[in-house]
Design a protein around this motif. Structure first.
Motif, PDB file in Angstrom:
ATOM      1  N   MET A 530      10.730  -2.044  23.107  1.00  0.00           N
ATOM      2  CA  MET A 530      10.364  -1.091  24.156  1.00  0.00           C
ATOM      3  C   MET A 530       9.467  -0.003  23.566  1.00  0.00           C
ATOM      4  O   MET A 530       9.808   0.623  22.570  1.00  0.00           O
ATOM      5  CB  MET A 530      11.634  -0.466  24.730  1.00  0.00           C
ATOM      6  N   SER A 532       8.041   3.631  24.216  1.00  0.00           N
ATOM      7  CA  SER A 532       8.396   4.733  25.111  1.00  0.00           C
ATOM      8  C   SER A 532       7.495   5.925  24.856  1.00  0.00           C
ATOM      9  O   SER A 532       6.952   6.095  23.759  1.00  0.00           O
ATOM     10  CB  SER A 532       9.854   5.145  24.903  1.00  0.00           C
ATOM     11  N   TYR A 534       7.638  10.114  25.757  1.00  0.00           N
ATOM     12  CA  TYR A 534       8.154  11.337  26.372  1.00  0.00           C
ATOM     13  C   TYR A 534       7.012  12.349  26.319  1.00  0.00           C
ATOM     14  O   TYR A 534       6.207  12.321  25.377  1.00  0.00           O
ATOM     15  CB  TYR A 534       9.339  11.889  25.582  1.00  0.00           C
ATOM     16  N   TYR A 541      16.061  12.990  27.141  1.00  0.00           N
ATOM     17  CA  TYR A 541      17.072  12.006  27.564  1.00  0.00           C
ATOM     18  C   TYR A 541      18.412  12.629  27.161  1.00  0.00           C
ATOM     19  O   TYR A 541      18.662  12.843  25.968  1.00  0.00           O
ATOM     20  CB  TYR A 541      16.809  10.685  26.840  1.00  0.00           C
ATOM     21  N   HIS A 544      23.795  10.381  25.246  1.00  0.00           N
ATOM     22  CA  HIS A 544      24.328   9.100  25.726  1.00  0.00           C
ATOM     23  C   HIS A 544      24.638   8.185  24.544  1.00  0.00           C
ATOM     24  O   HIS A 544      24.148   8.391  23.435  1.00  0.00           O
ATOM     25  CB  HIS A 544      23.316   8.410  26.651  1.00  0.00           C
ATOM     26  N   ASP A 546      23.968   4.251  23.826  1.00  0.00           N
ATOM     27  CA  ASP A 546      23.109   3.260  24.479  1.00  0.00           C
ATOM     28  C   ASP A 546      23.919   2.209  25.226  1.00  0.00           C
ATOM     29  O   ASP A 546      23.615   1.837  26.340  1.00  0.00           O
ATOM     30  CB  ASP A 546      22.216   2.559  23.437  1.00  0.00           C
ATOM     31  N   ILE A 562      14.814   2.646  16.121  1.00  0.00           N
ATOM     32  CA  ILE A 562      13.745   3.426  16.754  1.00  0.00           C
ATOM     33  C   ILE A 562      12.732   3.809  15.684  1.00  0.00           C
ATOM     34  O   ILE A 562      13.100   4.409  14.669  1.00  0.00           O
ATOM     35  CB  ILE A 562      14.284   4.721  17.395  1.00  0.00           C
ATOM     36  N   TYR A 564       9.329   6.005  15.126  1.00  0.00           N
ATOM     37  CA  TYR A 564       8.420   6.988  15.730  1.00  0.00           C
ATOM     38  C   TYR A 564       7.012   6.773  15.208  1.00  0.00           C
ATOM     39  O   TYR A 564       6.819   6.407  14.042  1.00  0.00           O
ATOM     40  CB  TYR A 564       8.908   8.414  15.433  1.00  0.00           C
ATOM     41  N   HIS A 616      23.730  10.234  21.149  1.00  0.00           N
ATOM     42  CA  HIS A 616      22.452  10.832  20.739  1.00  0.00           C
ATOM     43  C   HIS A 616      21.706  11.326  21.964  1.00  0.00           C
ATOM     44  O   HIS A 616      21.979  10.903  23.090  1.00  0.00           O
ATOM     45  CB  HIS A 616      21.620   9.830  19.943  1.00  0.00           C
ATOM     46  N   ALA A 627       7.374   6.122  20.677  1.00  0.00           N
ATOM     47  CA  ALA A 627       8.295   5.412  19.779  1.00  0.00           C
ATOM     48  C   ALA A 627       8.416   3.965  20.225  1.00  0.00           C
ATOM     49  O   ALA A 627       8.197   3.647  21.393  1.00  0.00           O
ATOM     50  CB  ALA A 627       9.669   6.080  19.808  1.00  0.00           C
ATOM     51  N   TRP A 631      16.538  -3.133  20.389  1.00  0.00           N
ATOM     52  CA  TRP A 631      18.003  -3.247  20.365  1.00  0.00           C
ATOM     53  C   TRP A 631      18.404  -4.624  19.894  1.00  0.00           C
ATOM     54  O   TRP A 631      17.724  -5.617  20.177  1.00  0.00           O
ATOM     55  CB  TRP A 631      18.587  -3.006  21.767  1.00  0.00           C
TER      56      TRP A 631
HETATM   57  O1  LIG Z   1      13.151   7.910  21.553  1.00  0.00           O
HETATM   58  C1  LIG Z   1      14.209   8.304  21.080  1.00  0.00           C
HETATM   59  O2  LIG Z   1      14.263   9.176  20.208  1.00  0.00           O
HETATM   60  C2  LIG Z   1      15.518   7.742  21.553  1.00  0.00           C
HETATM   61  C3  LIG Z   1      15.447   7.096  22.902  1.00  0.00           C
HETATM   62  C4  LIG Z   1      16.775   6.676  23.373  1.00  0.00           C
HETATM   63  O3  LIG Z   1      17.782   7.205  23.029  1.00  0.00           O
HETATM   64  C5  LIG Z   1      16.896   5.517  24.299  1.00  0.00           C
HETATM   65  O4  LIG Z   1      15.884   5.049  24.814  1.00  0.00           O
HETATM   66  O5  LIG Z   1      18.033   5.062  24.514  1.00  0.00           O
END
Ligand SMILES: O=C(O)CCC(=O)C(=O)O
Ligand SMILES: [Fe+2]
Length: 642
Positions: A530, A532, A534, A541, A544, A546, A562, A564, A616, A627, A631
């Motif tokens: 994935m 992502s 932000y 986020y 949570h 995961d 993850i 970065y 986290h 990032a 998983w």
């Molecule tokens: O990008 C991140 O630092 C973590 C993202 C995250 O926790 C998630 O996508 O479940």
């Protein structure tokens, strides 16, 4: 219509039930005899899970007349064709490529299976009508392919009744507990083998128009002249673990459990009732322990033990009684406690999706973790608990392998990482990829922004309505889904991201063996990578885990990686990943103590964390923050999974 030109040995379905029309068109070939009451359920299973066509070869028409009629009047020509072992069929065998090799062994059932597989593949390669399929699978009629996604008694309808399966030995955890489970079973037969019959896997091959594929092993289907190409292009996949390939002389295959969906299994129901066992040896009689003129010797096995037991007695009643005794000793668990113990060793697993699917008449996905495991995974703070946690101390996280990165000495780094995952549940590291690579990755990610959409939250396999979940502000895209990975990636818009994505997958699977040793945790599958983003407009986020609910499946996500990408990241822009590390108690406990460790999302920083345990959060970011997350699914040995 194909039926106008059908040879006399071929029957076609003329009933109502057709296939589901799924693509690619996957077919099954099987040679059958004495199928009894389980046959229609067997067909129905493959129809429900989406197979396009069954190429069935009945070896001994006489003993299956009723079953053949029932199937033909149930299923349409689309889904079912039946070839009978008649002189005309046998004549056609003679035109198959392997005929020379096999012609003298046609008395051997396995030889007839091989010829029938080749025959079906030839029909499929012609590509006409319902027989034009894309993939061919070979299975026996006591085996079910279980696609992704109790105490036993004798039963003649195993597909409806059996839900407890032995796990292949290579997949039982290499721990003292796993060894105890293996030992438990080994003591129950003379030969001490784990599976009562064979454990050499099953095979599928992609059909190509007008290419004849005639296999020489029922367990391995491939076009021999393509062998070199399969090797160089790395296209002969297996889900056997890599370290077992040499022993099986399969080192030319690519072990790729990450590409194979974890839930895919072949379920084998070889002996679920003493009467079936009795009939098997009544049919086989005093068969020789060598095949193909001595080329293949049947090793000491339950098969031979059962033959010998059968032959020891003259009257059928004693034979039956003795086989019953033998079967119960070798294969059945006698008490609930025994079932529980073996589930804990991981030598058996509960799979009830077949039973439930056949009862419901539609696909029923594998059920959730067993309750004990589910409660173990469900460790989430309450709302008040979360507020308390949020007030706890925060500090910069330790980043390992700084000033060079983990790629410098990967093996040592992976050892350290596995250790940290065991003791802490998370670890932050410097990867050590070239800076230019990271810069290119960010450029590519920026170019993909228009293809991203809002991240959604998945609970028990259902995606929550994105409008409902306002706990995350990221934009995401899945790389494989978007066609950004695989052999063509180099020509696509994101070759660097694809490279980093597969590097993450490699890191995960390099960890697998180590995690098995240290934590009895097995990684079975990698999810689609994935990407992502932000940014200033859309928040972070909230805290949570995961996979706090087991993902609604037996082998849910257990590890998150993850990476970065943000070269030249300005720490003023925030956007940290905050990881909660419990120091006393557990995140679900009201009196848990601990602190948050903050990771800056800087290029080359790699975080690994337990997807099923580690709390986290992503803090809002004042700049665009990219990032890649991957998983990994897996199982704990104590869950008793494969
Ligand atoms: O990008 C991140 O630092 C973590 C993202 C995250 O926790 C998630 O996508 O479940
Ligand atoms: Fe997360």
């Amino acid at each position: 219509m194909a039926s106008n030109v059908d040879p006399p040995y071929l029957l076609r379905g003329h009933g109502k039930l057709g296939n589901l029309g799924l693509r690619p068109r996957i077919a099954l070939v099987s040679t059958l005899r004495d199928v009894q009451d389980q046959f229609l359920l067997w067909c129905e299973w493959f129809r429900i899970i989406g197979f396009a066509h069954l190429f069935l070869y009945f070896d001994d028409e006489e003993c299956d007349q009723a079953s053949i009629e029932a199937a033909c009047s149930t299923y349409s020509a689309d889904f079912l064709s039946i070839a009978l072992n008649t002189p005309q069929l046998r004549e056609e065998w003679a035109s198959l490529r392997t005929w020379k090799q096999f012609s003298v062994f046609t008395e051997d059932r396995m030889c007839r299976q091989l010829l029938n597989i080749a025959h079906a593949l030839k029909r499929a390669a012609r590509g006409e009508g319902p027989e034009a399929v894309d993939w061919m699978f070979h299975l026996d009629h006591d085996e079910l392919f279980l696609p992704p996604e109790g105490l036993q008694a004798h039963t003649l309808t195993p597909f409806l009744d059996v839900s407890l399966f032995k796990v292949p030995s290579g997949r039982v955890a290499k721990t003292p507990l796993g060894a105890a489970g293996m030992n438990f079973w080994a003591q129950r037969t003379k030969a001490g083998t784990h599976f009562l019959y064979y454990d050499n896997g099953k095979s599928a091959v992609r059909v190509r128009r007008n290419v004849e594929i005639a296999p020489t092993s029922v367990h391995l289907l491939y076009p021999p002249e393509d062998l070199e190409e399969l090797i160089t292009k790395r296209q002969a996949w297996t889900n056997f673990p890599k370290h077992e390939l040499a022993d099986m002389e399969l080192d030319w295959m690519i072990s790729c459990h990450d590409e194979v969906v974890a839930g895919a299994k072949v379920l084998h129901y070889p002996a679920t009732h003493y009467d079936r066992l009795f009939r098997k040896y009544l049919h086989l009689g005093n068969f020789p322990a060598v095949r193909f003129g001595g080329e293949l010797v049947i090793p000491a096995s339950f098969h031979l033990e059962a033959r010998d037991e059968f032959l020891k007695y003259d009257d059928q009643e004693s034979r039956k009684a003795k086989l019953k005794e033998l079967l119960e000793k070798a294969a059945f668990l006698q008490t609930e406690a025994e079932v529980q113990t073996q589930l804990e060793t991981g030598s058996v697993v509960v799979i009830d999706t077949v039973r439930e699917t056949l009862r419901a008449g539609r696909w029923v996905p594998p059920r959730q973790l067993r309750p004990s495991a589910a409660s173990w995974a469900l460790r989430r703070p309450s709302v008040q608990g979360m507020e308390r946690l949020q007030r706890m101390r925060r500090q910069a996280a330790e980043v390992l392998f700084q000033g060079g990165g983990m790629l410098r000495d990967l093996d040592a780094a992976l050892d350290t990482i596995a250790q940290r995952l065991q003791t802490h549940g998370w670890v932050a590291c410097e990867l050590g990829a070239h800076r230019k690579l990271m810069e290119r990755a960010v450029q590519e990610a920026q170019g993909l922004k228009s293809r991203m959409s809002r991240g959604s939250t998945v609970i028990e396999n259902h995606i929550l309505d994105p409008g409902m979940s306002n706990d995350r502000g990221d934009q995401v895209l899945f790389m494989e889904e978007q066609g950004l990975t695989g052999p063509e990636a180099a020509k696509g818009p994101a070759p660097t991201l694809a490279l980093l994505n597969s590097a993450l997958a490699d890191v995960g699977f390099q960890l697998d063996q180590r995690l098995q040793k240290t934590m009895a945790l097995r990684l079975t599958e990698r999810c689609d990578g994935m990407l992502s983003c932000y940014g200033p407009e859309n928040g972070g986020y909230s805290a949570h885990v995961d996979n706090a609910d087991g993902d609604g499946q037996v082998a849910g996500r257990v590890l998150t990686a993850i990476l970065y990408l943000n070269a030249g990241w300005d720490r003023q822009d925030a956007g940290e990943l905050a990881i909660f590390h419990p120091e006393k108690g557990d995140i679900g406990d009201a009196d848990v103590q601990g602190r948050w460790h903050m990771v800056h999302p800087e290029a080359n920083t790699l975080v690994l964390l337990r997807a099923d345990q580690t709390l986290h959060e992503v803090r809002s970011s004042r700049a665009e923050r990219f990032a890649i997350s991957v998983w990994f699914c897996g199982q704990h040995a104590e869950y008793g999974g494969s």
